[in-house]
Scaffold this motif. Structure first.
Motif, short mmCIF file in Angstrom:
data_model
loop_
_atom_site.label_atom_id
_atom_site.label_comp_id
_atom_site.label_asym_id
_atom_site.label_seq_id
_atom_site.Cartn_x
_atom_site.Cartn_y
_atom_site.Cartn_z
N GLU A 114 47.18 31.63 60.19
CA GLU A 114 48.02 31.41 60.93
C GLU A 114 47.15 31.07 62.40
OE1 GLU A 114 52.08 30.99 62.19
OE2 GLU A 114 51.37 31.44 60.47
N VAL A 115 47.57 29.87 62.81
CA VAL A 115 47.08 29.37 64.31
C VAL A 115 48.18 29.14 65.19
CG1 VAL A 115 44.65 28.49 63.14
CG2 VAL A 115 46.94 26.94 63.46
N SER A 116 47.93 29.68 66.39
CA SER A 116 48.96 29.39 67.63
C SER A 116 48.40 29.07 68.66
CB SER A 116 49.94 30.54 67.55
OG SER A 116 49.33 31.67 67.81
N VAL A 117 49.08 28.53 69.56
CA VAL A 117 48.64 28.25 71.05
C VAL A 117 49.87 28.86 71.98
CG1 VAL A 117 47.16 26.39 70.73
CG2 VAL A 117 49.64 26.18 70.97
N ARG A 118 49.11 29.63 72.92
CA ARG A 118 50.11 30.13 73.92
C ARG A 118 49.37 30.15 75.13
NH1 ARG A 118 49.99 36.06 70.54
NH2 ARG A 118 50.09 35.20 68.32
N PRO A 119 50.28 30.16 76.38
CA PRO A 119 49.71 30.10 77.59
C PRO A 119 48.63 30.99 77.94
CG PRO A 119 52.27 30.35 77.52
CD PRO A 119 51.86 30.52 76.26
N GLY A 120 47.48 30.33 78.58
CA GLY A 120 46.36 31.25 78.64
C GLY A 120 45.32 30.36 79.81
N ALA A 167 53.52 27.66 70.48
CA ALA A 167 53.85 27.09 69.01
C ALA A 167 52.69 27.53 67.95
CB ALA A 167 53.64 25.61 69.14
N SER A 168 53.40 27.64 66.76
CA SER A 168 52.16 28.29 65.90
C SER A 168 52.37 27.24 64.46
CB SER A 168 52.42 29.53 65.43
OG SER A 168 53.86 29.84 64.92
N THR A 169 51.67 27.55 63.29
CA THR A 169 51.66 26.90 62.11
C THR A 169 50.74 27.42 61.05
OG1 THR A 169 51.58 24.55 61.12
CG2 THR A 169 49.62 25.04 62.64
N GLU A 222 44.81 25.43 79.76
CA GLU A 222 46.08 26.42 79.96
C GLU A 222 46.66 26.95 79.08
OE1 GLU A 222 45.83 22.60 81.11
OE2 GLU A 222 44.82 23.57 82.64
N THR A 223 46.17 27.17 77.80
CA THR A 223 46.49 27.64 76.42
C THR A 223 45.21 28.52 75.96
OG1 THR A 223 45.99 25.67 75.40
CG2 THR A 223 48.36 25.96 76.13
N ASP A 224 45.57 29.46 75.31
CA ASP A 224 44.67 29.97 74.44
C ASP A 224 45.06 29.94 72.75
OD1 ASP A 224 43.56 31.32 76.67
OD2 ASP A 224 44.79 33.27 76.41
N LEU A 225 43.89 29.83 72.30
CA LEU A 225 44.03 29.77 70.62
C LEU A 225 43.99 31.19 70.24
CD1 LEU A 225 44.44 27.59 68.21
CD2 LEU A 225 42.01 27.95 67.91
N HIS A 226 44.85 31.28 69.17
CA HIS A 226 45.10 32.76 68.35
C HIS A 226 44.97 32.15 67.03
CE1 HIS A 226 46.59 35.26 71.82
NE2 HIS A 226 46.86 33.98 72.22
N VAL A 227 44.05 32.99 66.13
CA VAL A 227 43.74 32.67 64.96
C VAL A 227 43.81 33.99 64.02
CG1 VAL A 227 41.97 31.89 63.00
CG2 VAL A 227 42.10 30.84 65.35
#
Length: 206
Positions: free
Chosen positions: A28-34, A4-6, A73-78
């Motif tokens: 843009e910030v998003s969370v993905r499995p990690g 998911a992202s926003t 269980e997720t990674d944050l992408h910035v």
């Protein structure tokens, strides 16, 4: 519901020729499995200082303690939505934390979502009162943004640290809402309670 992202709006201040320049930086910030990692996009000349990255990890530690969500269980992408952007401060504490919790819990952010505030490591989740001149400059940018992008939105909420000094008179498009801590900001923006709040409710939505 992942990934998911926003898009997140960060209000920044830079010293240019001895004068303070305030502006808004879309990120843009998003969370993905990690595995609970932080990923930063340094393409297009963008940069993230070690201090900024350490602070993002501090926010993650606060989140793990306060909310039963998949932090590990997720990674944050910035990723900044521009070029040659350097993120080096901590004034994104409030908006980044709220957006992070929103993404992990599947609760949408309001549009627009406006906020600024520094959480100091020494005080956990407590937001430090903002100096009047800095907050007034950032609120002035927020006022201009709302007037230009959301001209018919009425007064838009903007969340700031409790105890901060500012003059509300020129902020005709903003409803300035002070909050004392990161979790109070999450409650005010998203309506989510911490999993061990004062009422003893269980679960993030309790």
């Amino acid at each position: 519901m992942l990934p998911a992202s926003t898009q997140l709006l960060l209000f920044t201040q830079a010293d240019v020729g001895g004068h303070a320049l305030f502006r808004v930086v879309p990120v843009e910030v998003s969370v993905r499995p990690g595995q609970g990692r932080l990923w930063t996009d340094v393409s297009r000349g963008n940069a993230f200082t070690p201090a900024w990255q350490d602070h993002a990890r501090h926010l993650a530690a606060v989140g793990r303690e306060r909310y039963a969500l998949p932090w590990d269980e997720t990674d944050l992408h910035v990723s900044p939505r521009g070029r040659n952007v350097t993120l080096d401060g901590r004034s994104a504490s409030l908006p980044l934390f709220v957006a992070w919790v929103a993404l992990l819990s599947g609760v949408p952010l309001p549009s627009p979502f406006l906020g600024t505030g520094v959480a100091l490591e020494a005080h956990g989740e407590k937001l430090a009162p903002a100096p009047r001149e800095f907050l007034q400059g950032k609120l002035g940018v927020a006022q201009a943004y709302v007037t230009q992008v959301f001209p018919r939105a009425g007064r838009v909420a903007v969340f700031v640290p409790e105890g901060s000094g500012f003059d509300p008179a020129p902020l005709t498009a903003l409803d300035v809402r002070p909050v004392p801590t990161l979790t109070r900001a999450v409650d005010a923006v998203l309506g989510l309670k911490r999993h061990a709040d004062e009422a003893g409710a269980g679960g993030v939505g309790g």
